[in-house]
Design a protein around this motif. Structure first.
Motif, PDB file in Angstrom:
ATOM      1  N   LEU A 136      -0.619   9.733   8.985  1.00 37.75           N
ATOM      2  CA  LEU A 136      -0.707   8.763   7.363  1.00 37.75           C
ATOM      3  C   LEU A 136       0.260   7.742   7.464  1.00 37.75           C
ATOM      4  CD1 LEU A 136       0.280  11.898   5.042  1.00 37.75           C
ATOM      5  CD2 LEU A 136      -2.123  10.420   4.845  1.00 37.75           C
ATOM      6  N   ASP A 137       1.033   7.667   8.733  1.00 29.89           N
ATOM      7  CA  ASP A 137       1.638   6.237   8.351  1.00 29.89           C
ATOM      8  C   ASP A 137       0.903   4.686   8.707  1.00 29.89           C
ATOM      9  OD1 ASP A 137       4.639   7.054   8.910  1.00 29.89           O
ATOM     10  OD2 ASP A 137       4.589   8.059  10.911  1.00 29.89           O
ATOM     11  N   ASP A 138      -0.359   5.083   8.796  1.00 33.58           N
ATOM     12  CA  ASP A 138      -0.757   3.756   9.450  1.00 33.58           C
ATOM     13  C   ASP A 138      -1.381   3.394   7.597  1.00 33.58           C
ATOM     14  OD1 ASP A 138      -1.836   3.692  11.818  1.00 33.58           O
ATOM     15  OD2 ASP A 138      -2.700   5.863  12.024  1.00 33.58           O
ATOM     16  N   LYS A 170       5.942   1.824  -2.723  1.00 32.14           N
ATOM     17  CA  LYS A 170       6.622   0.797  -2.047  1.00 32.14           C
ATOM     18  C   LYS A 170       6.072   0.461  -0.951  1.00 32.14           C
ATOM     19  CE  LYS A 170      11.495   1.208  -3.846  1.00 32.14           C
ATOM     20  NZ  LYS A 170      12.507   1.943  -3.791  1.00 32.14           N
ATOM     21  N   ASP A 171       5.742   1.396   0.005  1.00 33.22           N
ATOM     22  CA  ASP A 171       4.610   2.055   1.387  1.00 33.22           C
ATOM     23  C   ASP A 171       3.210   1.328   1.159  1.00 33.22           C
ATOM     24  OD1 ASP A 171       8.018   2.018   2.218  1.00 33.22           O
ATOM     25  OD2 ASP A 171       7.198   3.687   2.146  1.00 33.22           O
ATOM     26  N   LEU A 172       2.396   1.176   0.414  1.00 37.95           N
ATOM     27  CA  LEU A 172       1.979   0.952   0.112  1.00 37.95           C
ATOM     28  C   LEU A 172       1.286   1.020  -1.551  1.00 37.95           C
ATOM     29  CD1 LEU A 172      -0.734   3.775   0.200  1.00 37.95           C
ATOM     30  CD2 LEU A 172       1.336   4.490   0.044  1.00 37.95           C
ATOM     31  N   GLU A 173       0.110  -0.187  -1.576  1.00 38.00           N
ATOM     32  CA  GLU A 173      -0.584  -0.228  -3.091  1.00 38.00           C
ATOM     33  C   GLU A 173      -2.304   0.844  -3.336  1.00 38.00           C
ATOM     34  OE1 GLU A 173      -3.037  -4.025  -5.477  1.00 38.00           O
ATOM     35  OE2 GLU A 173      -1.809  -4.299  -3.593  1.00 38.00           O
ATOM     36  N   ILE A 174      -1.913   1.973  -3.546  1.00 43.41           N
ATOM     37  CA  ILE A 174      -2.950   2.090  -4.588  1.00 43.41           C
ATOM     38  C   ILE A 174      -3.561   2.523  -5.623  1.00 43.41           C
ATOM     39  CG2 ILE A 174      -2.975   4.709  -4.958  1.00 43.41           C
ATOM     40  CD1 ILE A 174      -0.566   5.775  -3.585  1.00 43.41           C
TER      41      ILE A 174
END
Length: 332
Positions: A136-138, A170-174
């Protein structure tokens, strides 16, 4: 001349026999379905994820309980709940979260869950590029088409991210702007890095060589009454025998799919998915079976229902938990 007359007589007898068989067979079918109680059911989506329900219909389990199903596709849990509340249908089939929303809105004749079909999220995470050892870190720094805001697929996905130390804001865009039915097309025609897809859409993207399944959201999200059947409180009170028979039919469908070879199940439900080959249908059923997606029984436990509400709260869509005792039917 005599031979021709004999042949004509024989032909007449054969035709008369065929006509008699057709009429008798039709009458027999009519007699078998007479006396059945028609129940209108709104299903939130048409997907192989709901294979046990289709197996229950095709194998006659509802008819054994005196019920004839009128299945109506009603895309979106909000639309399913509206159809049930308005009386357009008798029973709704969608994410159990909708019953919480309706109850908390103050609706007097609120919706009550009485049987679950699936115990995990049904979505697979599909990547545009191939990963050898995906984690999931990817997803950090990437764009994901995640589903409707406030819907269980999106909320379960976000919950799984948080549990793995990833901030979904914050860590990705959904992207939550894409309708459920349009997610495959949006991924294929867009530039998002990932998309969450139910079957048969995930397999479709794979077969086109446009993406790769890298994980199962249901595995990350844990057990919940993910998709359940619900009805108005008044309907359940007035029709306990229908609710009981309906539940028994679904239980039979669950047991059948879990204990029967996937290829056989595929043949049984192929009428519901005429666009798919038996090989593809078998592969998808086997995929869901291997990931333990379907409930062991229709029972909705308090633990699982509370976990469902924890996921909704985590997504910021729920201020106050609804009482399990009121939103889950315990039987007659």
């Amino acid at each position: 001349m005599k031979k021709k007359i004999i042949m004509l007589i024989c032909l007449f007898i054969i035709l008369a026999g065929i006509i008699f068989f057709i009429i008798n067979n039709k009458n027999s079918k009519d007699n078998n379905t007479s006396g059945l109680k028609e129940v209108k059911v709104a299903e939130v989506a048409h997907t192989i994820f709901y294979a046990p329900a289709y197996a229950a219909i095709s194998n006659g389990y509802f008819e054994e309980e005196g019920i004839k199903i009128d299945l109506i596709l009603t895309a979106g849990a909000d639309k399913v709940s509206a159809a049930v509340l308005s009386g357009d249908v008798d029973i709704g089939f969608c994410g159990s979260e909708v019953t919480v929303y309706v109850y908390n809105s103050g609706e007097k004749d609120y919706l009550v869950n009485f049987a679950r079909l699936t115990k995990r999220d049904g979505a697979f995470l599909v990547s545009r590029k191939k990963y050898e050892n995906f984690t999931l870190d990817d997803l950090k720094g990437k764009t994901v088409i995640g589903g409707r805001k406030g819907g269980m697929p999106e909320m379960t996905f976000e919950w799984a991210l948080r549990q793995n130390g990833i901030n979904p804001k914050k860590d990705l865009e959904i992207d939550t702007s894409v309708d459920f039915a349009a997610m495959e097309g949006a991924f294929i025609g867009g530039d998002a890095d990932f998309v969450t897809l139910f079957e048969p859409n995930a397999l479709s993207v794979e077969q086109q060589g446009l993406g790769y399944v890298v994980g199962y959201v249901g595995e990350w999200g844990g057990e919940v009454p993910y998709t359940s059947y619900n009805a108005k409180k008044s309907y359940i009170k007035e029709n306990p025998d229908i609710i009981e028979g309906f539940t028994k039919a679904i239980d039979k469908g669950l047991n059948y799919v879990k204990t029967t070879d996937s290829a056989v199940v595929a043949e049984d439900i192929s009428e519901f998915f005429p666009e798919l080959s038996l090989n593809d249908l078998t592969a998808i059923i086997e995929r869901y079976k291997n990931y333990d997606a379907w409930a062991d029984s229709t029972e909705i436990t308090k633990k699982d229902f509370n976990h469902l509400q924890e996921i909704i709260q985590s997504a910021g869509e729920l201020d106050k938990k609804a009482p399990y005792e009121k939103l889950v039917y315990q039987g007659k």
